[in-house]
Design an enzyme around this catalytic site. Structure first.
Site, short mmCIF file in Angstrom:
data_model
loop_
_atom_site.label_atom_id
_atom_site.label_comp_id
_atom_site.label_asym_id
_atom_site.label_seq_id
_atom_site.Cartn_x
_atom_site.Cartn_y
_atom_site.Cartn_z
N GLN A 124 42.56 46.26 59.08
CA GLN A 124 42.52 44.91 59.04
C GLN A 124 41.10 44.20 59.81
O GLN A 124 40.57 43.23 59.02
CB GLN A 124 43.74 44.53 59.92
CG GLN A 124 44.90 44.71 59.65
CD GLN A 124 45.59 43.20 59.29
OE1 GLN A 124 45.13 42.46 58.46
NE2 GLN A 124 46.82 43.06 59.84
N GLY B 249 49.54 43.92 52.71
CA GLY B 249 48.38 44.74 53.08
C GLY B 249 48.33 45.17 54.45
O GLY B 249 47.33 45.88 54.72
N GLU C 4 42.91 37.99 61.79
CA GLU C 4 41.73 36.95 61.43
C GLU C 4 40.59 37.14 62.50
O GLU C 4 39.50 36.54 61.86
CB GLU C 4 42.61 35.62 61.71
CG GLU C 4 43.78 35.67 60.49
CD GLU C 4 44.34 34.48 60.49
OE1 GLU C 4 44.04 33.66 59.77
OE2 GLU C 4 45.71 34.43 60.99
N ARG D 224 47.11 45.19 73.07
CA ARG D 224 47.48 46.42 72.71
C ARG D 224 47.70 46.57 70.99
O ARG D 224 48.15 45.71 70.39
CB ARG D 224 48.99 46.65 73.10
CG ARG D 224 49.36 48.00 73.26
CD ARG D 224 50.79 48.27 73.89
NE ARG D 224 51.23 49.53 73.80
CZ ARG D 224 52.54 49.79 74.22
NH1 ARG D 224 53.45 48.66 74.86
NH2 ARG D 224 53.18 51.04 74.12
N ILE D 225 47.05 47.75 70.78
CA ILE D 225 46.97 48.24 69.25
C ILE D 225 48.24 48.99 68.87
O ILE D 225 48.42 50.17 69.37
CB ILE D 225 45.67 48.54 68.71
CG1 ILE D 225 44.57 47.89 69.06
CG2 ILE D 225 45.85 49.17 67.43
CD1 ILE D 225 44.43 46.55 68.08
#
Lengths: 168, 738
Positions: B637, B469, B703, B627-628
Site C-alpha cells: 500500500q 487490492g 493514502e 500498529r501494522i
C-alpha cells in the site's frame, strides 16, 4: 483452429475484425486476458502467441489461426502454479490483480527474449548472444505492462527470483 | 485472543492464487444469463442544450434492443452525495432527465444491443445536435473572486488565527509563492463495469466494480424509489479504484436501460469514457506564504487554495488540511475557494487534498529553509507543535520527530549537499529532497458485521466490504483470528455483497479500522448469545461478556479460568452454528483528540543536464501510522501510493481543451502513469507505535503514502538543478526553462 492452452479450439471467427482478445474472452470464455484499454496502452491483455508475447487487443483473432496461444490460465502445469506465479504471490507482485495475468505472460515472453539475445534500450551491447537479466533490464522490458496499484517492486523481484540464472 | 498472534505477520494474500492464475472474475466477467450490452453516447460539447437526437439509423442497426435518451428515460431522483454517507455520488447533476449539457462527455444516450460490438456501432449512428451556451472552462479567467464553499469535507473552509498577513509583512524572512497542480485521472487498469438485472419492477441485482457497496445500494434505492432490501449489489474483485469507483451516471443509466430493455444489461466503459464520464482530481492553484523569525520560528502560515468542481457538484478538495495540522505558527490564514467549471464532477483520488496540498506546503517549507540557511528537516523539527495547531486538541499519537530522525539516518540525509547544483555524475545532476506526510485518521460511522461460529470449530466474518487490492480479506481474517482466538486457517472472511451486513465505503483510509470496530461489536453479540446457550453445569454459567475471554477456540473465564469450546457449547445446545451481528460503536475517539497518520518522504533524483529528464533513483518513506496488521500488504500500500505520487510529480496531467472542455489525452498512451522503468526500489519503514485510541491501535495506510511525494521530488529537483518548479508535473520543458 487455434491451440489455446494446449487444446485445439475450433471456434469460427465470423468477423475478420475480431481481436484475439475478444475471441479469447468472449468466444473461448477465458477471462484471464484483461481488457484495460483495448488500444495497446496498458498490457493487461498480454498473451503468448507461439511463445512470443503479444498484445491480444492489437492482434486479430485471424492472425492466430493455426497457431498456439497461451494465456495466464495455461501458464501453470498439472494444476499447479508456475514458479513465476508463486513468486508473484511471495513478493506481493500485485494488489488488485487486474494487470497480473498480463504481467505474468509478459514476463514469460520477456525471459525468452532475453535468452534469445534480443536487446533492449538498456542492454550494454547490441549483438551479444545473451544478456544478464538485471533489474534495469527487467524494468525496461516490462514497461509495456502498467500496474496502477504500483506493485512494480514486487513484480521485478518475482521475475528476478524466477529467471535470473536462466528460466527454471 | 491468540497465544501466538497472527496480527503483525506478513501473511500472503488469500486471493493470491486466484489473481495470478486468471481465476479471479472481475465485474465484466461475471456470467449473467441473457445479458445485452450497452454503449454510452456522450456529449461532444461542454455547455448548452440538446436540440435534437436522430435515432433513425441507430434504431435500424443490427442487434439493437433499446435506446434511451432524456426523452424516454424514466424519472430518476438525484443521487445522494457520498459525503452525506446516504449515497455514493460526487454530483447532484440529474442523470438524463433534461436536455441540458453540463460537461463535455456527459452521457446523452445509452444504446443496448445483443453484443458489445453492435452497441458500439449503433451508438456511432446516434446523431445529436446542440444549441451551444457559453461554457465556464478557463480557470484563470474565473478564479478571481471565486466563492468559498459551504464546507471542506465537513470542516470550515477558512481558519483565521491572528492576523497572518500582518505577521507575514512583519516577518524577518518570507516565502510567498503560488503552486499549481493539474487535473489527475485515477486510471485503475480495470475500466468501470456494471451489470444490472431487474427481477421485477421493484427489485434488482447490480454487479458493479465499486468501493461503496452499501452506499451504491442506498443510491439506487433513492434514485429509483426502491426499498433497500430489494436491491442487491455484488462486487467481489475490483481492479483498482483509488477513490473513483463510486456511483456515477453509468450505473444509474445501466439500471434504467435494463428496465427499458426488459433484460439484464452490461455496461463496460471504454478507456476514454473513464476519462470523460467519470471525474478525476481537481486542478489546484495554491498560495502558500510563510513568515519566520531569524531563529526559525514560524510567525505566519498562509495557505489559500482554489480548486474546481463541475456544475451542480459539491466537493471542495481539502488541499489546506496539511497546513491545519502539521506545523505550529503564531498566526494562520487558511482559506479555500471553489470555481465551478463545465467539467466532469471532481472526485476523490488517493489522498484527496493532502497529496496536492502537501505539494504546495512542503515545497514552501523547503524554500523557507533555504532562505534561512537551515536544513529543511531541522526546520520542520522547530515547527513541531505540542498540540493540533489550529484546533488545540491533543494528538492521540504523533511521533513525527522520531520518524524524521530514523528516516534521516536510514536514508543518509546527513550526507546530502545542501547547495543546489553541486553533485553530478556524468550528464546527470543528483539531488535529494524531503517532505512531510500526514493524513487524517477516520473511522466512518455505520458499519456492521456478523460473526458466525460453527460446530466444526470454524468462524466466518461477513460484511459488505471491498477488496480493490488493499488485502482486506487477508488482514481482516488475521484480526478476527486473534480476536476470536482461532487459528488463521479456521477463519473465513466474506465480503463484496450487500447481502452481508452493511459496510462503510472503502475510502479515507478508513475501511480497515471501521470493519474491525464492527467485528468487535459482532463478536460481543455472539459471545453474549453463546453464553446464553451454556447449560447450568457449565463453568461459564451465569458469566457475562465482561467476565470471559475468547481463546483456544472457545470461551473461558478471564485470567486462565475454565470454559468451553464453541463446538462443545453448540453441540450441547443442539445447534450447528450461531451468528452474532453488531454495529460499530460511534467513532467518538476523534471527539477530544486529533488523530492522524504521519510520515516523511526522502527522495533522490537524477536530472539530465541536456534533456531535462528527471529520474527518481532512490526512495525512503518512513511512516507513523500506528500498529501494522500485515507488513506485506501494508508495504505494498505504501509503495503503491508513492508510485502514484511519483506519477503526479513527473508525468500525470489530464489536459482539457479550454475551448471545448474536452479531455484531450483520454488514453493510457497519452495520460502517463508511471511504468516499471520509472520506479526504483522503494524502501518503506514504519515506527509501529500503537495509537491508543484507534481500534487495533492502527491507522490507515492507503493514502498517507502519497502525501508529500510530489514535494519531495520537486525539492530534490531543486537540490539537483537549482530550479524551483512550482507547477506539476515536472516535465523536461520546465526543468530546462523552456
Amino acid at each position: 483452429m487455434i491451440v489455446i492452452n494446449g487444446t485445439p479450439h475450433e471456434i469460427a471467427i465470423t468477423d475478420p475484425r475480431r481481436s484475439l482478445l475478444d475471441h479469447l474472452r468472449t468466444d473461448a470464455g477465458l477471462h484471464g486476458p484483461k481488457k484495460g484499454c483495448d488500444q495497446g496502452g496498458c498490457g493487461a491483455c498480454t498473451v503468448l502467441l507461439d511463445g512470443r508475447r503479444v498484445l491480444a487487443c492489437l492482434t486479430l483473432a485471424a492472425q492466430a489461426d493455426g497457431r498456439t496461444v497461451t494465456t495466464v490460465e495455461g501458464v501453470g502445469r498439472d494444476g499447479d502454479l508456475d514458479p513465476l506465479q508463486e513468486a508473484f504471490i511471495n513478493h506481493d507482485g500485485f494488489q488488485c490483480g487486474y494487470c497480473t495475468p498480463g504481467q505474468v505472460c509478459s514476463a514469460i515472453g520477456m525471459a525468452d527474449e532475453v535468452a534469445r539475445g534480443v536487446p533492449s534500450r538498456v542492454s550494454p551491447e547490441i549483438g551479444a548472444a545473451s544478456f544478464d537479466l538485471s533489474p534495469d533490464e527487467i524494468r525496461e522490458r516490462m514497461s509495456g505492462n502498467l500496474c496502477r496499484c504500483g506493485a512494480y517492486n514486487g513484480i521485478v523481484a518475482a521475475i528476478e527470483e524466477t529467471y535470473v540464472g536462466g528460466p527454471r | 485472543m491468540n497465544a501466538d498472534p497472527v496480527v503483525g505477520r506478513a501473511v500472503p494474500r488469500r486471493d493470491g492464487p486466484a489473481k495470478v492464475s486468471g481465476a479471479a472474475a472481475f465485474t465484466a466477467e461475471v456470467p449473467v444469463e441473457g445479458t445485452a450490452h450497452a454503449k454510452l453516447v456522450c456529449s461532444t460539447v461542454a455547455a448548452g442544450e440538446i436540440t435534437g437526437i436522430d435515432l433513425t439509423e441507430a434504431r435500424s442497426a443490427p442487434g439493437v434492443v433499446a435506446i434511451m435518451t432524456h426523452h424516454n428515460a424514466p424519472a430518476m431522483r438525484i443521487a445522494p452525495l457520498l459525503i452525506t454517507l446516504r449515497g455514493a455520488s460526487f454530483t447532484r447533476a440529474p442523470v438524463m432527465q433534461d436536455a441540458r449539457i453540463r460537461w463535455n462527455g456527459q452521457p446523452v444516450a445509452i444504446v443496448v444491443a445483443e453484443t458489445p460490438e453492435q452497441a458500439d456501432h449503433a451508438a456511432s449512428l446516434v446523431r445529436v445536435s446542440y444549441a451551444l451556451a457559453e461554457a465556464r472552462l478557463v480557470f484563470d479567467d474565473l478564479k478571481a473572486g471565486a466563492p468559498q464553499p459551504d464546507h471542506v469535507q465537513g470542516e470550515a473552509p477558512a481558519v483565521m488565527i491572528g492576523d497572518a498577513e500582518a505577521a507575514l509583512r512583519a516577518a524577518d524572512t518570507r516565502v510567498d509563492q503560488v503552486y499549481r497542480t493539474p487535473w489527475h485521472t485515477h486510471c485503475a487498469i480495470e475500466p468501470h463495469a456494471t451489470t444490472v438485472a431487474w427481477h421485477d419492477d421493484r427489485s434488482l441485482t447490480m454487479w458493479d466494480a465499486t468501493q461503496a457497496i452499501t452506499h451504491s445500494q442506498a443510491t439506487l434505492a433513492e434514485v429509483f424509489s426502491l426499498d433497500l432490501e430489494n436491491i442487491r449489489v455484488v462486487s467481489q474483485f475490483v481492479g483498482g479504484a483509488f477513490g473513483n469507483k463510486m456511483m456515477w451516471s453509468h450505473q444509474i443509466l445501466c439500471a434504467a436501460a435494463a428496465r427499458l430493455a426488459q433484460r439484464p444489461v452490461r455496461l463496460v466503459l471504454s478507456r476514454s469514457d473513464v476519462f470523460r464520464v467519470t471525474g478525476g482530481r481537481t486542478r489546484t492553484e495554491q498560495r502558500v506564504a510563510l513568515g519566520a523569525r531569524a531563529d526559525g520560528t514560524l510567525t505566519a502560515l498562509i495557505h489559500e487554495a482554489t480548486t474546481t468542481t463541475g456544475i451542480s457538484d459539491g466537493f471542495a478538495e481539502q488541499c489546506t488540511f496539511p497546513a491545519r495540522v502539521l506545523y505550529g505558527a503564531d498566526t494562520f490564514g487558511i482559506d479555500q475557494r471553489v470555481v465551478e467549471l463545465h467539467t466532469p464532477a471532481n472526485s476523490s483520488m488517493r489522498a484527496p487534498g493532502e497529496s496536492v496540498g502537501s505539494f504546495a506546503l512542503e515545497c514552501a517549507i523547503d524554500e523557507l529553509a533555504e532562505q534561512l540557511d537551515v536544513d529543511p528537516l531541522d526546520l520542520r523539527t522547530r515547527f513541531e507543535p505540542a498540540a493540533h495547531p489550529t484546533t488545540g486538541k491533543p494528538f492521540s499519537a504523533r511521533h513525527l520527530l522520531e520518524a524524521y530522525r530514523l528516516g534521516a539516518e536510514r536514508f543518509g540525509w546527513a550526507e546530502r549537499s545542501s547547495a543546489p547544483r553541486s553533485r553530478r555524475d556524468g550528464p546527470w545532476w543528483i539531488g535529494q529532497g524531503v517532505a512531510t506526510a500526514t493524513y487524517p485518521y477516520t473511522r466512518m460511522p455505520g458499519g456492521r458485521a456478523s460473526v458466525t461460529v460453527s460446530a466444526d470449530g470454524h468462524a466466518t466474518v461477513r460484511t459488505a466490504a471491498h477488496e480493490m487490492g488493499m488485502g482486506t480479506a487477508t488482514v481482516q481474517a488475521q484480526y478476527a483470528a486473534d480476536h476470536l482466538g482461532l487459528p488463521l486457517d479456521r477463519v473465513h472472511f466474506e465480503y463484496g455483497d450487500s447481502r452481508h451486513p452493511a459496510a462503510v465505503p472503502a475510502g479515507g483510509s478508513a475501511q480497515t479500522v471501521s470493519i474491525i470496530a464492527s467485528v468487535v461489536a459482532a463478536t460481543r453479540a455472539l459471545t453474549a448469545e453463546l453464553l446464553r446457550l451454556t447449560s447450568s453445569d457449565s463453568p461459564l454459567a451465569g458469566a457475562g461478556t465482561d467476565d470471559v475471554e475468547l481463546r483456544d477456540g472457545g470461551i473461558y473465564l478471564r485470567d486462565g479460568g475454565a470454559g468451553q469450546s464453541w463446538p462443545d457449547i453448540l453441540r450441547r445446545a443442539g445447534r450447528d452454528e450461531l451468528t452474532g451481528e453488531g454495529a460499530a460503536s460511534p467513532p467518538t475517539e476523534t471527539a477530544q483528540h486529533a488523530m492522524h497518520s504521519f510520515g516523511v518522504q526522502f527522495c533522490e533524483v537524477r536530472v539530465h543536464d541536456v534533456t531535462g529528464e528527471v529520474r527518481v533513483s532512490r526512495w525512503l518513506g518512513m511512516f507513523d501510522t500506528g500498529r501494522i496488521i500485515n507488513p506485506r500488504t501494508a508495504t505494498s500500500q505504501f509503495r503503491g501510493a508513492i508510485v502514484m505520487g511519483i506519477g503526479s510529480a513527473l508525468s500525470e496531467e489530464t489536459i482539457f481543451d479550454e475551448r471545448t472542455g474536452r479531455v484531450l489525452n483520454a488514453t493510457l498512451a497519452e495520460y502517463h502513469v508511471p511504468v516499471h522503468a520509472d520506479i526504483p526500489p522503494i524502501e518503506v519503514a514504519w515506527l509501529g507505535h500503537p495509537d491508543p485510541l484507534a481500534p487495533m491501535a492502527g491507522k490507515g495506510v492507503g493514502e498517507v503514502g502519497m502525501v508529500g511525494v510530489a514535494a519531495a521530488v520537486a525539492n530534490a529537483v531543486y537540490n539537483a538543478t537549482g530550479r524551483r518548479i512550482r507547477d506539476l508535473p515536472i516535465t523536461p520543458d520546465k526543468v530546462l526553462g523552456l
